[in-house]
Every structure is written in structure tokens, then in C-alpha cells.
Scaffold this active site. Structure first.
Site, mmCIF file in Angstrom:
data_model
loop_
_atom_site.group_PDB
_atom_site.id
_atom_site.type_symbol
_atom_site.label_atom_id
_atom_site.label_comp_id
_atom_site.label_asym_id
_atom_site.label_seq_id
_atom_site.Cartn_x
_atom_site.Cartn_y
_atom_site.Cartn_z
ATOM 1 C CG ASN A 23 -0.221 -0.093 2.516
ATOM 2 O OD1 ASN A 23 0.624 0.755 2.817
ATOM 3 N ND2 ASN A 23 -0.499 -1.129 3.295
ATOM 4 C CG ASP A 33 2.510 -5.333 2.339
ATOM 5 O OD1 ASP A 33 3.734 -5.463 2.432
ATOM 6 O OD2 ASP A 33 1.912 -4.250 2.514
#
Ligand code: AR6
Length: 177
Positions: A23, A33
């Protein structure tokens, strides 16, 4: 030059670079992530905190720390709304900019997850086509440069969708596993 479609956990791959679907903060999150940060260890976040974040479509590189991969290229995919908010263009830039960084570092093997198709809601039938076209376009533009690009899907279903998309687009590829 080749595109390889495979199913698996990207954090386990011993390649020059894996790409992170990050992000804008680049400070970690959920999904792939979270998995990458967990596997790399806390030094990854330390380095990420020096990068000043990234805009959707941009890509930035860090070391891989405890990962088998040497480098991590962090890119920020588009949050999917309705397909009319430049989502495809931004997604294309994610792939292209990540590949440009890889080339500038002289890397020859790079693995991508299916960017934006989890928390960011991009339908994978469409996103896989953008991904494959962007990668194929890049590889054809620099045909002199030998690079192996892996498209790594987490689920069996996504794996089948990638293969179907590659066939529909006529993109040359190999299937692994
Ligand atoms: N290996 C390969 N692919 C994976 C793995 C893995 N270990 N884990 C998940 N995937 P997502 P996004 C797939 O949500 O949509 C984060 O919180 C997953 O099945 O990870 O770009 C960030 O911090 C899906 O197909 O990324 C952002 O806030 C794909 O990875 C936000 O989510 C991408 O799903 C980014 O959302």
C-alpha cells in the site's frame, strides 16, 4: 525471455526479486504484503520506512533480508472501483515500473503476485490480462535482455485463470507445477 505461470507461496522463491503488492505507506499490511514482511523480518520495515511511501503504479526496491529472494520490489496497485478510474493503466505501470527497476539492477529472475486482486478487489480475470500483456510487452521491447518472469498465484483457481488468460491473449508462456 519467458513468462512462467505457477501456483505457490511467493515468499519461498529463490529468485533475484519478488514483487510486493504493497500500500502507499510501504510499511506493511495484510495479504502477500504481510507474508513478505513476516518472512523477511523486521529489517525490511526499517528500510521501507526510509522510502517515503509510493503512489499507485510506482515501484521501489529494498533488500530481501531473511527471504530466499535477494530483493523485494514494492509496488502499489490500484484500488478497484468500477474499471473506469484508470485502474488498468495504474496496474500496467506497476508491472512495467517493477520490471524497469529489475532491469536497472541487472536482475534476471523476478516473481510477481497477482497485484490488486486481493484486498484491492480487482477482478482477477481482468487483472491477469493486464499483468500478462504488460509483462509480455516489456519482454518484447527488450528482447536482448534475458529475463525470467514468474506469475505466482496463491490459489489453484487463480492459477487456472492466469493460464486461461494467457491462452486467450496468445501470450507465450510456460506452466510450472
Ligand atoms: N504468495 C503469493 N500470492 C499471495 C500470497 C503469497 N504468500 N499471499 C496472498 N497472495 P493482496 P492487493 C495473493 O490482498 O489486492 C495489503 O494489506 C492473493 O491471493 O495481498 O494488491 C497491502 O498492504 C491475491 O491474489 O494485495 C495493501 O493494503 C494477491 O496475492 C493491500 O493488501 C494480492 O492480494 C493490497 O491489496
Amino acid at each position: 525471455m519467458s513468462i512462467i505461470i505457477m501456483q505457490g507461496d511467493i515468499t519461498k522463491l529463490k529468485v533475484d526479486a519478488i514483487v510486493n503488492a504493497a500500500n502507499s505507506s510501504l510499511l506493511g499490511g495484510g495479504g502477500v504484503d504481510g507474508a513478505i514482511h513476516r518472512a523477511a523480518g523486521p529489517k525490511l520495515k526499517e528500510e521501507c520506512s526510509t522510502l517515503g511511501g509510493a503512489k499507485p503504479g510506482e515501484a521501489k526496491i529494498t533488500h530481501g533480508y531473511n527471504l530466499p529472494a535477494t530483493w523485494v520490489i514494492h509496488t502499489v496497485g490500484p484500488i478497484y472501483k468500477d474499471g473506469k478510474h484508470d485502474e488498468a493503466t495504474i496496474l500496467w505501470h506497476c508491472y512495467e515500473n517493477s520490471l524497469c527497476i529489475a532491469r536497472s539492477y541487472g536482475l534476471v529472475s523476478i516473481a510477481f503476485p497477482s497485484i490488486s486482486t486481493g484486498a484491492y478487489g480487482y477482478p482477477i480475470e481482468e487483472a491477469s490480462k493486464v499483468a500478462l500483456r504488460a509483462i509480455d510487452n516489456f519482454l518484447q521491447k527488450c528482447a536482448y535482455y534475458e529475463m525470467q518472469v514468474l506469475c505466482v498465484t496463491h490459489s489453484q483457481k487463480d492459477f487456472s485463470i492466469y493460464i486461461q488468460s494467457a491462452k486467450e491473449l496468445g501470450v507465450k508462456h510456460e506452466v510450472q507445477g
